[in-house]
Design a protein around this motif. Structure first.
Motif, PDB file in Angstrom:
ATOM      1  N   ALA A 263      -1.897  -5.468 -10.329  1.00 59.97           N
ATOM      2  CA  ALA A 263      -1.484  -4.103 -10.675  1.00 59.97           C
ATOM      3  C   ALA A 263      -2.663  -3.148 -10.700  1.00 59.97           C
ATOM      4  O   ALA A 263      -2.494  -1.949 -10.482  1.00 59.97           O
ATOM      5  N   GLY A 264      -3.852  -3.684 -10.959  1.00 63.64           N
ATOM      6  CA  GLY A 264      -5.051  -2.856 -10.972  1.00 63.64           C
ATOM      7  C   GLY A 264      -5.588  -2.575  -9.578  1.00 63.64           C
ATOM      8  O   GLY A 264      -6.656  -1.977  -9.440  1.00 63.64           O
ATOM      9  N   HIS A 265      -4.863  -3.012  -8.567  1.00 66.99           N
ATOM     10  CA  HIS A 265      -5.285  -2.725  -7.194  1.00 66.99           C
ATOM     11  C   HIS A 265      -4.163  -2.117  -6.340  1.00 66.99           C
ATOM     12  O   HIS A 265      -4.348  -1.078  -5.723  1.00 66.99           O
ATOM     13  N   TYR A 266      -3.004  -2.781  -6.285  1.00 67.98           N
ATOM     14  CA  TYR A 266      -1.955  -2.321  -5.365  1.00 67.98           C
ATOM     15  C   TYR A 266      -1.277  -1.060  -5.897  1.00 67.98           C
ATOM     16  O   TYR A 266      -0.777  -1.048  -7.027  1.00 67.98           O
ATOM     17  N   PRO A 267      -1.205  -0.026  -5.094  1.00 71.59           N
ATOM     18  CA  PRO A 267      -0.598   1.235  -5.565  1.00 71.59           C
ATOM     19  C   PRO A 267       0.873   1.092  -5.948  1.00 71.59           C
ATOM     20  O   PRO A 267       1.354   1.848  -6.792  1.00 71.59           O
TER      21      PRO A 267
ATOM     22  N   LEU B 158      -8.067   6.789 -16.543  1.00 71.83           N
ATOM     23  CA  LEU B 158      -7.499   5.501 -16.096  1.00 71.83           C
ATOM     24  C   LEU B 158      -8.324   4.325 -16.600  1.00 71.83           C
ATOM     25  O   LEU B 158      -7.820   3.209 -16.696  1.00 71.83           O
TER      26      LEU B 158
ATOM     27  N   VAL C  51      -6.073  -3.343   3.543  1.00 77.97           N
ATOM     28  CA  VAL C  51      -7.330  -2.734   3.101  1.00 77.97           C
ATOM     29  C   VAL C  51      -8.519  -3.433   3.744  1.00 77.97           C
ATOM     30  O   VAL C  51      -9.464  -2.782   4.206  1.00 77.97           O
TER      31      VAL C  51
ATOM     32  N   GLY D  38     -12.118  -4.201  -3.723  1.00 78.27           N
ATOM     33  CA  GLY D  38     -11.182  -4.203  -4.837  1.00 78.27           C
ATOM     34  C   GLY D  38      -9.924  -5.015  -4.573  1.00 78.27           C
ATOM     35  O   GLY D  38      -9.068  -5.110  -5.442  1.00 78.27           O
ATOM     36  N   GLY D  39      -9.811  -5.597  -3.410  1.00 76.86           N
ATOM     37  CA  GLY D  39      -8.590  -6.328  -3.065  1.00 76.86           C
ATOM     38  C   GLY D  39      -8.696  -7.833  -3.234  1.00 76.86           C
ATOM     39  O   GLY D  39      -7.875  -8.561  -2.679  1.00 76.86           O
TER      40      GLY D  39
ATOM     41  N   ASN E 229       0.804  -1.222   0.000  1.00 77.77           N
ATOM     42  CA  ASN E 229       0.000   0.000   0.000  1.00 77.77           C
ATOM     43  C   ASN E 229       0.837   1.273   0.000  1.00 77.77           C
ATOM     44  O   ASN E 229       0.292   2.370   0.164  1.00 77.77           O
TER      45      ASN E 229
ATOM     46  N   GLY F  36      -3.363   5.462  -6.349  1.00 80.60           N
ATOM     47  CA  GLY F  36      -2.924   6.191  -5.168  1.00 80.60           C
ATOM     48  C   GLY F  36      -4.016   6.950  -4.425  1.00 80.60           C
ATOM     49  O   GLY F  36      -3.725   7.667  -3.472  1.00 80.60           O
TER      50      GLY F  36
ATOM     51  N   TYR G 277      -7.751   3.180  -6.398  1.00 78.41           N
ATOM     52  CA  TYR G 277      -6.791   2.880  -5.332  1.00 78.41           C
ATOM     53  C   TYR G 277      -5.411   2.578  -5.905  1.00 78.41           C
ATOM     54  O   TYR G 277      -4.385   3.000  -5.377  1.00 78.41           O
ATOM     55  N   SER G 278      -5.377   1.866  -7.024  1.00 78.23           N
ATOM     56  CA  SER G 278      -4.074   1.551  -7.641  1.00 78.23           C
ATOM     57  C   SER G 278      -3.359   2.825  -8.094  1.00 78.23           C
ATOM     58  O   SER G 278      -2.136   2.856  -8.200  1.00 78.23           O
TER      59      SER G 278
ATOM     60  N   TYR H 166      -2.740   2.650 -17.602  1.00 76.30           N
ATOM     61  CA  TYR H 166      -1.926   3.507 -16.733  1.00 76.30           C
ATOM     62  C   TYR H 166      -1.310   2.770 -15.553  1.00 76.30           C
ATOM     63  O   TYR H 166      -0.625   3.375 -14.744  1.00 76.30           O
ATOM     64  N   ASN H 167      -1.533   1.482 -15.455  1.00 75.01           N
ATOM     65  CA  ASN H 167      -0.756   0.655 -14.531  1.00 75.01           C
ATOM     66  C   ASN H 167       0.335  -0.122 -15.262  1.00 75.01           C
ATOM     67  O   ASN H 167       0.863  -1.093 -14.730  1.00 75.01           O
TER      68      ASN H 167
ATOM     69  N   ARG I 240       2.471   4.206  -1.544  1.00 74.38           N
ATOM     70  CA  ARG I 240       2.343   4.932  -2.803  1.00 74.38           C
ATOM     71  C   ARG I 240       3.677   5.463  -3.313  1.00 74.38           C
ATOM     72  O   ARG I 240       3.812   5.782  -4.499  1.00 74.38           O
TER      73      ARG I 240
ATOM     74  N   PRO J 251      -6.627   7.219  -1.703  1.00 72.91           N
ATOM     75  CA  PRO J 251      -7.040   6.470  -0.504  1.00 72.91           C
ATOM     76  C   PRO J 251      -8.541   6.178  -0.548  1.00 72.91           C
ATOM     77  O   PRO J 251      -9.325   7.011  -1.022  1.00 72.91           O
TER      78      PRO J 251
ATOM     79  N   ARG K  54     -10.931  -0.234  -7.026  1.00 76.78           N
ATOM     80  CA  ARG K  54      -9.620  -0.850  -7.193  1.00 76.78           C
ATOM     81  C   ARG K  54      -8.725  -0.033  -8.119  1.00 76.78           C
ATOM     82  O   ARG K  54      -7.535   0.150  -7.848  1.00 76.78           O
ATOM     83  N   MET K  55      -9.297   0.439  -9.213  1.00 77.07           N
ATOM     84  CA  MET K  55      -8.459   1.196 -10.147  1.00 77.07           C
ATOM     85  C   MET K  55      -8.019   2.519  -9.529  1.00 77.07           C
ATOM     86  O   MET K  55      -6.855   2.922  -9.645  1.00 77.07           O
TER      87      MET K  55
END
Lengths: 478, 478, 478
Positions: free
Chosen positions: A375-379, B109, B320, B329-330, A351, B76, B73-74, A410-411, A353, B78, B70-71
């Protein structure tokens, strides 16, 4: 088109039908002349530091290219016949023309492969050849390439300009002196040719020279690299040394994507076992896994982007590796899990950033199932481009089709050429730009994206995403 | 098309070339106005029972949508900035306009994702917006959507009519009182809004509240749910309660597709261990596996269709989940085996023609290797549509290409929208119908199917297969 | 096209758009009339030895075809209703017309499947039918096919000529007397109808009749097949017997691709355990694994090409297998590893240029990840065509797209029909030729290959690669 005539279709790799072709062409025209960013690769920094001329066609194109070696070897050509140096003293071909002929008469083996796409592009656009390579044209091509390589316009620095390469990253091991990068320090080349920190030789305890590598690491850094805390301190110092030579990234090539997050006491015990050569294969893998998490921690401190390239079974062909060493075409991908493997690292840093971890895979089944969702979830996560065997038109299309709907554009981290084949770099970026524009054109033609959005995205894929993901603007601060 | 103008291409998602496009268009025109059958989803029955107006754009579109969360959040953002309620008391954004703006300025995005396809469809067709969402248009869109949501024509029941939804299934847990379905009983809404029996909370012994859930199950049913036989009797009763509220199906969401067929003595021992909280993770998984087989047995008795949705690693992002709870989204797919995993259940019930089990996957590598061969042989098996991350144009095309040649069209179960995003339901069915017609058009254009067969099949894919697989005509008997 | 009219689009399976279609058509026209090489299949040698007429439509098309049986069974048709002989004495349909009608009224189940493509081709081109099969046309089709089957032009040898089959390989077990091949010896049919050595019945120790099979092997060869060395000697003799009947290849169907390279002492111990029926499942698998390596050793001696077909879970439906025996549609593919599994064999023989091992898979995820990299490096490896469930337009396209960029065309082994459905052989080769030409046309249209190269490659894929990989020219020496 008469037989043997070498031509490049200006609309190659676009869908051959309207309206897709015209849209792709418009998009491509808007990005074709953008500068090349090459944030991950394996060119030799000596080329750019010394700026000496390259050699002959065989030593430039055949002998160092594992893609070519593997295909020719699969057809029954012994590696010694291609000039690959042996470790067992066997006689190796030394006549570059003979090597080139062997390659030329088997050029049909490469039909439908990216190697042939890249080579035809280089032959046509860089060396002005107008006949396809084959047994009959081998000598003429060899001579022509040799003549041009001897001219000043084909020296490494001139080519950096001609190829419009804004920045290129080489890759050096943790024990490298970085002497060639030091030699460029203070010149305008230092901002263009940067290094990358690849510490596998001091994090992979399954290698026989692991202990001696750590001794050497201690000597280089003045740290007690044979204690856990000293070892980490030594790595921090070396990362700093690399950053001073422009590095914005580290790179890691484990067999699997396994990560770990052990207690300090466990780390110390595991480190000691590795150092004493007593670690089992599983313990060595666990040590590498732990080191990925340690590297993520250091990246959070020093801002270096982290790249993980898992999933290659290196030197699968033990016989070839014993005689000819690594990187001779005998590496084979294998199935790779990311979801469970990365969890320890992600539980600790997922998480964050401020952290960037770029993931690559050789297991395409992970694109839609694991990598795009992660990648579509974790920053902290971004996806590197289609890699190695998948750095190809079909491979890139599969990547976009399987990644985009879940991770978006964009990820992802833009294109990498990942190559030591310097002459092919423009061709490789050109393939990537063409395929990305083709994919975007399809979205536009099918009403899935507006055309103005596609133009913006095309430029992002060609340059901006790589610049951002690899923090290439930070080079100004270095 | 001027920048920012929101348009919907009437031939979107068809292949953009002739003759494919025209054939697809003809097929699509024949199914576009067929009623929507939504036999699997997660809308809130309270909407239809109470018929109160929906809120603002952010609370309708952003905060509850795990694809969007999810997107964002990915990138950045919060989750608290998106209004997601926290469990740790942290301050959460309460201004819907601020949430909406954060979303709008990141709308790029979602380029190339199904979320953007669905949303553009909803914005254009349901809310009559004619500008694309972006930072500049955020406020105007927010206001316009808010105004329309406040009108009677945008109340839930009016939308059921406007969306031409013939039937929609909600999903309730085994301990749900079904109060909202009871509230509709006897009205014409009861046949349109039905429930689905999802007993995971009383079959997943890895959940901390498993024992208390069983106590509650016992109270609700008057059975001794803390004995194996009483537990089964309680489940039978609850299935009957759900069927009385229109349910034609059950749904099960195990981590893997594992099934088991243990002796009664083994079941009793395992059940006791689970109840006492002494079951290992493997034993809890085995218990769920056994319960799938028990559910199949009960389905054979009561005729409820069984759905198995395996392969999601729920709450992979522990951080999360701890703060914001599940479904944010996780969740990440993981590799899923079906061939070995389903064998115990199939050995017992696989040849039952009166049983229907609908399988879903998040692991697309199983489509051609495992699922199509299984469904193309076992009479009890049908394949659910491309699911979750794969409910998308590319995902659906992969599904048809990888499934059809081995399982045909007639071992599939039609489309599910599987959503709580009520406004997107017509858009999702529209995407599915367009992609199916595109696929059929390709078969026709390539001489692989006659056009009259394609018309028949298009209607089957749009409605008839779902009606048949989910036994929706049985609602008349309820 | 009026409903029910059976037509074949002369440009079927090509991309339906220009310029792809015209290029594909030109390529296809250059290969469509090349002879059929069928180096792997399951036709009955008795047909060609005895040259008796075939029976009725049901016994030719329905009852022996596992593709049809599985789909019809999945729709709820009991196998006994399709005339499949039972082992438990249950009543089985004996009226071929009734069987045919059951099939005809469910012919829509096969829409989009290769079975329907093949059958329509056969019905139209071989039997001159002009109405599509359905309930209404069932009887007329049945009668027409029956009439034609009774004529001399439809006897097996006449069909070999009419179908332009240059050579066809049958497949016989290690204990087969090869009597039908012996019956043809010395005639012109012997060079056209050859056998293949498939020793699974004496290498698969998990089969209950393994010990009795070895006894029989000893009797046939005069060797002590119950000792390890005698067993190997017996296998060598049988390979020689098969080669004398034209065999150029062996075939092996293990559950996994596992290979082993054990010491002689270990082999003897393992062999003894298998012979005594004391081997665990893992030991039986290890024995098969070792035997693959032994077969490779023998292939290096006698020049027989080795085929490995792993990954099918045979008789997954235990209930069907118990009543109806093997090959009734209940075999299911499963995930297959090649990289680790083949390593022991490859460590020993991988670099042998005189050895050819042709690999097949049912796990398509291995194409780009494992098989293309392996075949694109090891001199002994070639890839067999898309197999079984993947012998289909989409399956072949996935194969070419995922294999070519890494292995090229020239590490592949041409097409196999792999069928016992004799009448469908021209249709199957036609599909393969069309799809290959379609793929090549796409490369040409997109500037990835020159058209003259595509013509050369098309002929290689249609004939030359199979001839070379299977050493079919060696038949002249036999």
């Amino acid at each position: 088109v008469p037989k043997r005539r070498l031509t490049l279709n200006p609309e190659r790799l676009f869908e051959a039908v309207e309206p897709c072709r015209s849209i792709a062409r418009r998009l491509y025209d808007s990005v074709r002349d953008l500068p090349i960013l090459s944030p991950h690769g394996h060119t030799d920094p000596a080329w750019f530091a010394l700026n000496e001329p390259f050699g002959d066609a065989a030593s430039v194109f055949v002998t160092p290219d594992h893609y070519l070696l593997r295909m020719l070897y699969s057809d029954g050509v012994p590696l010694e016949d291609l000039g690959v140096p042996s470790r067992d003293g066997r006689r190796v071909e030394t006549d570059p023309r003979a090597i080139w002929r062997r390659f030329a008469e088997r050029y049909h083996l490469f039909r439908g492969t990216p190697s042939q796409l890249w080579l035809n592009h280089v032959f046509h656009d860089v060396f002005d050849l107008r006949e396809r390579l084959c047994a009959e044209t081998a000598d003429a091509c060899f001579d022509r390439i040799g003549e041009m390589l001897a001219t000043d316009g084909f020296r490494p620095r001139a080519l950096l300009d001609r190829f419009n390469i804004e920045v290129i990253a080489t890759t050096e091991g943790a024990l490298d002196s970085l002497s060639f990068h030091h030699a460029m320090a203070g010149t305008r080349w230092a901002r263009r040719v940067i290094t990358t920190f690849r510490p596998d030789d001091v994090t992979d305890a399954s290698q026989p020279d692991f202990a001696s590598n750590l001794r050497r690491l201690g000597e280089m850094t003045g740290e007690d690299a044979e204690s856990w805390s000293g070892y980490l301190a030594a790595l921090r110092k070396r990362r700093k040394d690399f950053a001073a030579m422009g590095a914005t990234a580290t790179d890691h090539g484990p067999r699997s994507a396994l990560t770990a997050d052990l207690s300090t006491a466990e780390c110390e015990r595991l480190f000691a076992a590795c150092l004493q050569g007593k670690a089992s294969a599983a313990e060595a893998a666990l040590f590498f896994a732990q080191m990925l998490t340690e590297m993520a921690a250091m990246s959070l401190e020093d801002g270096l982007v982290m790249q993980i390239h898992p999933g290659a079974w290196r030197s699968h062909n033990a016989g070839v590796a014993a005689v000819f060493g690594p990187d001779k075409g005998g590496d084979i991908p294998s199935r790779t899990d990311f979801v469970g493997a990365l969890k320890p690292l992600l539980d600790r840093f997922g998480n964050e950033r401020a952290l960037t971890i770029i993931l690559f895979t050789l297991d395409e089944s992970a694109y839609s199932r694991e990598l795009a969702p992660l990648a579509g979830h974790y920053p902290c996560l971004k996806l590197g481009p289609a890699w190695w065997f998948h750095d190809s038109p079909e491979g890139m299309l599969r990547y976009r089709r399987q990644v985009t709907e879940t991770a978006g554009f964009y990820n992802t981290a833009g294109f990498n050429d990942d190559t030591r084949a310097f002459f092919s770099i423009p061709a490789r970026h050109d393939v990537a730009r063409r395929i990305d524009c083709r994919f975007l054109a399809e979205l536009v033609a099918e009403g899935r994206m507006a055309e103005d959005e596609a133009f913006e995205t095309a430029a992002d894929l060609a340059c901006n995403l790589a610049r951002r993901a690899y923090r290439l603007d930070r080079r100004d601060d270095a």
